[in-house]
Design an enzyme around this catalytic site. Structure first.
Site, PDB file in Angstrom:
ATOM      1  CG  ASN A   9      -5.482  -0.819   5.797  1.00  0.00           C
ATOM      2  OD1 ASN A   9      -5.307  -2.032   5.711  1.00  0.00           O
ATOM      3  ND2 ASN A   9      -5.224  -0.002   4.804  1.00  0.00           N
ATOM      4  CG  HIS A  12      -0.368  -5.040   6.654  1.00  0.00           C
ATOM      5  ND1 HIS A  12       0.288  -5.447   5.513  1.00  0.00           N
ATOM      6  CD2 HIS A  12      -0.499  -3.701   6.566  1.00  0.00           C
ATOM      7  CE1 HIS A  12       0.573  -4.372   4.781  1.00  0.00           C
ATOM      8  NE2 HIS A  12       0.094  -3.308   5.399  1.00  0.00           N
ATOM      9  CG  HIS A  45      -4.592  -0.988  -1.203  1.00  0.00           C
ATOM     10  ND1 HIS A  45      -3.402  -0.308  -1.099  1.00  0.00           N
ATOM     11  CD2 HIS A  45      -4.878  -1.024  -2.533  1.00  0.00           C
ATOM     12  CE1 HIS A  45      -2.998   0.052  -2.319  1.00  0.00           C
ATOM     13  NE2 HIS A  45      -3.878  -0.385  -3.204  1.00  0.00           N
ATOM     14  NE  ARG A  47       0.071  -3.124  -3.532  1.00  0.00           N
ATOM     15  CZ  ARG A  47       0.642  -1.924  -3.318  1.00  0.00           C
ATOM     16  NH1 ARG A  47       0.412  -1.266  -2.205  1.00  0.00           N
ATOM     17  NH2 ARG A  47       1.455  -1.412  -4.199  1.00  0.00           N
ATOM     18  NE  ARG A  51       2.314  -5.885  -2.776  1.00  0.00           N
ATOM     19  CZ  ARG A  51       3.077  -4.805  -2.889  1.00  0.00           C
ATOM     20  NH1 ARG A  51       3.451  -4.149  -1.812  1.00  0.00           N
ATOM     21  NH2 ARG A  51       3.490  -4.399  -4.060  1.00  0.00           N
ATOM     22  CD  GLU A  72      -6.169   2.318   1.369  1.00  0.00           C
ATOM     23  OE1 GLU A  72      -5.182   1.717   0.908  1.00  0.00           O
ATOM     24  OE2 GLU A  72      -6.205   2.783   2.499  1.00  0.00           O
ATOM     25  CB  THR A 103       0.368   3.634  -0.784  1.00  0.00           C
ATOM     26  OG1 THR A 103      -0.491   2.489  -0.822  1.00  0.00           O
ATOM     27  CG2 THR A 103      -0.097   4.657  -1.781  1.00  0.00           C
ATOM     28  CD  GLU A 153      -6.696   8.154   3.823  1.00  0.00           C
ATOM     29  OE1 GLU A 153      -7.829   7.702   3.602  1.00  0.00           O
ATOM     30  OE2 GLU A 153      -5.735   7.459   4.221  1.00  0.00           O
ATOM     31  CG  HIS A 196       0.850   5.595   4.333  1.00  0.00           C
ATOM     32  ND1 HIS A 196       2.177   5.328   4.553  1.00  0.00           N
ATOM     33  CD2 HIS A 196       0.414   4.656   3.469  1.00  0.00           C
ATOM     34  CE1 HIS A 196       2.524   4.291   3.836  1.00  0.00           C
ATOM     35  NE2 HIS A 196       1.481   3.848   3.167  1.00  0.00           N
TER      36      HIS A 196
END
Ligand code: PXP
Length: 246
Positions: A9, A12, A45, A47, A51, A72, A103, A153, A196
């Site tokens: 992922n 970030h 993801h 969003r 962000r 996602e 999340t 998941e 996660h």
């Protein structure tokens, strides 16, 4: 045991970029490094508040990636339109609250059945593999199956928090729930993923669950990359996953 896939992922990387409004670091470049380091897929993801990952990032990833993209997203009309436009390999449906830092748990597949049935069908009809991000809870697994989603998941967030809190009893309870849910999901005919909060310190017991086919990991890998580089952080995670699986 089957090989465990690693989805990296890259959200970030975009978080760091956006902190300064600069054009770097580039999530697509991170995705390419991840692929070279052995990632089996890239997760991003998008969003509602944008962000971290932006619409342009999704355009770039969908156009340029040579490994599968797992998008996602929340189950909203706007996201459905974006997913149908890009047709990523997979969509993982997650709950989304505007104020949350990340999340905070799984989607309520059972409680949102009527909304989600046509939603999952539209994605599936477009050839997109739909995954439901759920808490390790039997009711949610059955609901995911009833929605026609081929993948669940399992949210490992509570387990990872118990590891950080050094709460051995809670770790045991959450691990047991993950093991049981993975077995139940596989019996229901669902492909099982998990993710996660996974780190070098907590990944092995999850990676050792035989029914789990894929882990999606991001925040820790990007943080660790500050010290060792992204390629090395991913290679070490891959090594730990393989070791747990051996
Ligand atoms: N899987 C899902 C469904 C997620 O929402 C996230 C976080 O975006 C992850 C996996 C990766 O979690 P982390 O960044 O904590 O490794």
């Amino acid at each position: 045991m089957s090989k465990l896939r690693l989805g990296v992922n890259i959200d970030h990387v975009a978080t760091i970029r956006n902190a300064r409004g600069a054009p770097y670091p580039d999530p697509l470049r991170a995705a390419r490094v991840a692929a070279a380091a052995g990632a089996d897929g890239i997760t991003a993801h998008l969003r509602e508040d944008r962000r971290h990952i932006s619409d342009a990032d999704i355009d770039n990833l969908a156009r340029e990636l040579t490994i599968p993209l797992n998008l996602e997203m929340a189950a909203t009309g706007e996201m459905l339109e974006i997913a149908l436009r890009h047709k990523p390999h997979a969509v993982c449906l997650v709950p989304e609250k505007r104020e949350e830092r990340t999340t905070e748990g799984g989607i309520d597949a059972a409680g949102q059945h009527n909304h989600l049935v046509p939603y999952v069908r539209r994605l599936a009809d477009a050839g997109i593999r739909v995954s439901m991000f759920v808490d390790p809870d039997e009711r949610q697994l059955e609901a995911s199956r009833d929605l026609g989603a081929p993948v669940v998941e399992l949210c490992t967030g509570a387990y990872c928090e118990a590891v950080i809190a050094n709460d051995a009893e809670a770790v045991k309870v959450h691990l047991q729930a993950a093991r049981k849910s993975a077995a139940v999901a596989a019996r229901l005919g669902l492909e099982v993923h998990a993710g996660h909060g996974l780190t070098y310190d907590n990944v092995k017991p999850i990676a050792a669950i035989p029914e789990i086919r894929e882990l999606n990991i991001g925040h820790f890998l990007v943080g660790e990359a500050i010290f060792v580089g992204l390629e090395n952080s991913i290679r070490e995670m891959r090594r730990l996953m393989d070791e747990a699986r051996a």
